[in-house]
Design a protein around this motif. Structure first.
Motif, PDB file in Angstrom:
ATOM      1  N   GLY A 138       5.628  11.834 -30.711  1.00  0.00           N
ATOM      2  CA  GLY A 138       4.499  12.726 -30.935  1.00  0.00           C
ATOM      3  C   GLY A 138       3.828  13.177 -29.657  1.00  0.00           C
ATOM      4  O   GLY A 138       4.061  12.640 -28.573  1.00  0.00           O
ATOM      5  N   ASN A 139       2.980  14.187 -29.801  1.00  0.00           N
ATOM      6  CA  ASN A 139       2.175  14.675 -28.692  1.00  0.00           C
ATOM      7  C   ASN A 139       0.960  15.403 -29.259  1.00  0.00           C
ATOM      8  O   ASN A 139       1.008  15.967 -30.349  1.00  0.00           O
ATOM      9  CB  ASN A 139       2.983  15.574 -27.749  1.00  0.00           C
ATOM     10  N   LEU A 140      -0.125  15.366 -28.494  1.00  0.00           N
ATOM     11  CA  LEU A 140      -1.390  15.916 -28.972  1.00  0.00           C
ATOM     12  C   LEU A 140      -2.074  16.636 -27.825  1.00  0.00           C
ATOM     13  O   LEU A 140      -1.941  16.239 -26.665  1.00  0.00           O
ATOM     14  CB  LEU A 140      -2.311  14.804 -29.490  1.00  0.00           C
ATOM     15  N   SER A 141      -2.823  17.687 -28.157  1.00  0.00           N
ATOM     16  CA  SER A 141      -3.487  18.435 -27.104  1.00  0.00           C
ATOM     17  C   SER A 141      -4.778  19.061 -27.600  1.00  0.00           C
ATOM     18  O   SER A 141      -4.979  19.271 -28.798  1.00  0.00           O
ATOM     19  CB  SER A 141      -2.561  19.526 -26.552  1.00  0.00           C
ATOM     20  N   VAL A 142      -5.647  19.356 -26.637  1.00  0.00           N
ATOM     21  CA  VAL A 142      -6.902  20.064 -26.885  1.00  0.00           C
ATOM     22  C   VAL A 142      -7.018  21.146 -25.817  1.00  0.00           C
ATOM     23  O   VAL A 142      -6.765  20.885 -24.637  1.00  0.00           O
ATOM     24  CB  VAL A 142      -8.115  19.110 -26.816  1.00  0.00           C
ATOM     25  N   LYS A 143      -7.378  22.353 -26.227  1.00  0.00           N
ATOM     26  CA  LYS A 143      -7.548  23.436 -25.248  1.00  0.00           C
ATOM     27  C   LYS A 143      -8.772  23.139 -24.397  1.00  0.00           C
ATOM     28  O   LYS A 143      -9.871  22.898 -24.912  1.00  0.00           O
ATOM     29  CB  LYS A 143      -7.705  24.776 -25.963  1.00  0.00           C
ATOM     30  N   ALA A 144      -8.575  23.173 -23.087  1.00  0.00           N
ATOM     31  CA  ALA A 144      -9.679  22.913 -22.162  1.00  0.00           C
ATOM     32  C   ALA A 144     -10.358  24.208 -21.719  1.00  0.00           C
ATOM     33  O   ALA A 144     -11.542  24.213 -21.415  1.00  0.00           O
ATOM     34  CB  ALA A 144      -9.155  22.155 -20.940  1.00  0.00           C
ATOM     35  N   GLN A 145      -9.585  25.293 -21.696  1.00  0.00           N
ATOM     36  CA  GLN A 145     -10.119  26.578 -21.239  1.00  0.00           C
ATOM     37  C   GLN A 145      -9.215  27.681 -21.766  1.00  0.00           C
ATOM     38  O   GLN A 145      -7.996  27.517 -21.804  1.00  0.00           O
ATOM     39  CB  GLN A 145     -10.154  26.591 -19.710  1.00  0.00           C
ATOM     40  N   ALA A 146      -9.828  28.804 -22.172  1.00  0.00           N
ATOM     41  CA  ALA A 146      -9.053  29.895 -22.751  1.00  0.00           C
ATOM     42  C   ALA A 146      -8.487  30.837 -21.692  1.00  0.00           C
ATOM     43  O   ALA A 146      -7.320  31.228 -21.752  1.00  0.00           O
ATOM     44  CB  ALA A 146      -9.905  30.679 -23.744  1.00  0.00           C
ATOM     45  N   GLU A 147      -9.304  31.247 -20.726  1.00  0.00           N
ATOM     46  CA  GLU A 147      -8.882  32.221 -19.715  1.00  0.00           C
ATOM     47  C   GLU A 147      -9.263  31.753 -18.325  1.00  0.00           C
ATOM     48  O   GLU A 147     -10.451  31.694 -18.009  1.00  0.00           O
ATOM     49  CB  GLU A 147      -9.535  33.583 -20.000  1.00  0.00           C
ATOM     50  N   PRO A 148      -8.300  31.399 -17.501  1.00  0.00           N
ATOM     51  CA  PRO A 148      -6.875  31.231 -17.831  1.00  0.00           C
ATOM     52  C   PRO A 148      -6.685  29.977 -18.674  1.00  0.00           C
ATOM     53  O   PRO A 148      -7.515  29.067 -18.638  1.00  0.00           O
ATOM     54  CB  PRO A 148      -6.207  31.100 -16.464  1.00  0.00           C
ATOM     55  N   LEU A 149      -5.592  29.944 -19.420  1.00  0.00           N
ATOM     56  CA  LEU A 149      -5.345  28.835 -20.334  1.00  0.00           C
ATOM     57  C   LEU A 149      -5.192  27.523 -19.582  1.00  0.00           C
ATOM     58  O   LEU A 149      -4.413  27.420 -18.637  1.00  0.00           O
ATOM     59  CB  LEU A 149      -4.079  29.108 -21.160  1.00  0.00           C
ATOM     60  N   ARG A 150      -5.938  26.531 -20.040  1.00  0.00           N
ATOM     61  CA  ARG A 150      -5.832  25.168 -19.543  1.00  0.00           C
ATOM     62  C   ARG A 150      -5.803  24.243 -20.757  1.00  0.00           C
ATOM     63  O   ARG A 150      -6.595  24.434 -21.697  1.00  0.00           O
ATOM     64  CB  ARG A 150      -7.010  24.799 -18.634  1.00  0.00           C
ATOM     65  N   VAL A 151      -4.930  23.253 -20.724  1.00  0.00           N
ATOM     66  CA  VAL A 151      -4.724  22.382 -21.883  1.00  0.00           C
ATOM     67  C   VAL A 151      -4.739  20.923 -21.458  1.00  0.00           C
ATOM     68  O   VAL A 151      -4.084  20.555 -20.472  1.00  0.00           O
ATOM     69  CB  VAL A 151      -3.384  22.707 -22.582  1.00  0.00           C
ATOM     70  N   ALA A 152      -5.457  20.104 -22.209  1.00  0.00           N
ATOM     71  CA  ALA A 152      -5.415  18.647 -22.037  1.00  0.00           C
ATOM     72  C   ALA A 152      -4.376  18.115 -23.007  1.00  0.00           C
ATOM     73  O   ALA A 152      -4.501  18.303 -24.230  1.00  0.00           O
ATOM     74  CB  ALA A 152      -6.783  18.037 -22.336  1.00  0.00           C
ATOM     75  N   ILE A 153      -3.331  17.459 -22.490  1.00  0.00           N
ATOM     76  CA  ILE A 153      -2.202  17.056 -23.340  1.00  0.00           C
ATOM     77  C   ILE A 153      -1.704  15.669 -22.951  1.00  0.00           C
ATOM     78  O   ILE A 153      -1.844  15.243 -21.792  1.00  0.00           O
ATOM     79  CB  ILE A 153      -1.053  18.095 -23.233  1.00  0.00           C
TER      80      ILE A 153
END
Length: 210
Positions: free
Chosen positions: A29-44
Motif C-alpha cells: 500500500g501507499n498513502l498521500s496527502v496533497k501539500a500544495q496545488a501550484e506547483p504540485l507538492r505531495v506528502a507520500i
C-alpha cells in the motif's frame, strides 16, 4: 495553510486507520496527502515502509516529477505515478491505496466486465449518491507491471462521481478532497466489496444488480 509536518502526520493517521483494519499487510500500500496545488507538492509514504509503524521520516515531500524534496536517502513509493496522475486529473486532496482480500476477489470475479455495478445500497451515500435508486460502476483496470502505464490506466478509468478504481488482483485506489473524505470513500467501497462477495456466496448477487 497546513505545513508539511502536519500533512505528514495526516498521512500517518491514514496509515494507522488502514493498518488497524488489516488493509496494509506486510509493507503493501501507499498513502498521500496533497501539500500544495501550484506547483504540485505531495506528502507520500516512502518505498518499503511498514505502514503499521510509520514515523515522520517515512513520509516524503515530492514534486510533480516525483522528485524527492529535502535531504533523505529514502525513495517514494514505487506507485507514486498513480498518485500523481490522479492529482493531475482531479486536483483532489488525498489518495489511499490498500490491498485487501475482498477488493482482490471482486476485481478478479468482475475483471472481464471491467467494472462492478452496484445499485440501491445505503453505503452509496458515503460516495455522494443520495438517490434511492442510485447506481454506480467501480472501474477495474489490469495490473500493469509498467507503473507509468498503470498510472495512466487508473487515471483514464477514474470518474469524478465514483472516487475509487480497482486494480485486478492488486488493490484499490480511493481519493477525496480531504484525508477524511478519502478514508470515507475507501471504507465505503471496502464494505461494498465484502458485502457483494458474501452476497454472491449465498446466491443473492443478481438481486442487487437489477
Amino acid at each position: 495553510m497546513h505545513t508539511f509536518p502536519e500533512q505528514a502526520e495526516a498521512v500517518i493517521a491514514l496509515a494507522k486507520f488502514c493498518s488497524d483494519k488489516g488493509w496494509l499487510p506486510a509493507t503493501s500500500g501507499n498513502l498521500s496527502v496533497k501539500a500544495q496545488a501550484e506547483p504540485l507538492r505531495v506528502a507520500i509514504t516512502r518505498s518499503g515502509a511498514d505502514k503499521q509503524r510509520l514515523v515522520p521520516a517515512d513520509i516524503l515531500l515530492i514534486d510533480e516529477d516525483m522528485q524527492v524534496m529535502g535531504d533523505t536517502a529514502y525513495k517514494p513509493s514505487a506507485e507514486t505515478s498513480v498518485h500523481i496522475e490522479l492529482y493531475r486529473k482531479f486536483n483532489c486532496g488525498s489518495i489511499v491505496h490498500v490491498h485487501t482480500v475482498f477488493n482482490n476477489l471482486m476485481s478478479e470475479l468482475y475483471a472481464s466486465e471491467g467494472q462492478i455495478e452496484i445499485s440501491g445500497h445505503e453505503l452509496l451515500k458515503a460516495l455522494g449518491h443520495w438517490d434511492e435508486h442510485a447506481r454506480i460502476a467501480i472501474p477495474i483496470v489490469p495490473n500493469h507491471a509498467d507503473l507509468d502505464e498503470l498510472g495512466r490506466a487508473v487515471a483514464d478509468a477514474a470518474q469524478a462521481e465514483v472516487p475509487a478504481v480497482l486494480v485486478r488482483a492488486h488493490g484499490i485506489y480511493a481519493w477525496g478532497d480531504t484525508p477524511d473524505a478519502a478514508r470515507r470513500h475507501l471504507e465505503a467501497v471496502e464494505f461494498l466489496c465484502e458485502y457483494l462477495y458474501r452476497l454472491r456466496l449465498i446466491g443473492g448477487m443478481s438481486d442487487v444488480r437489477k
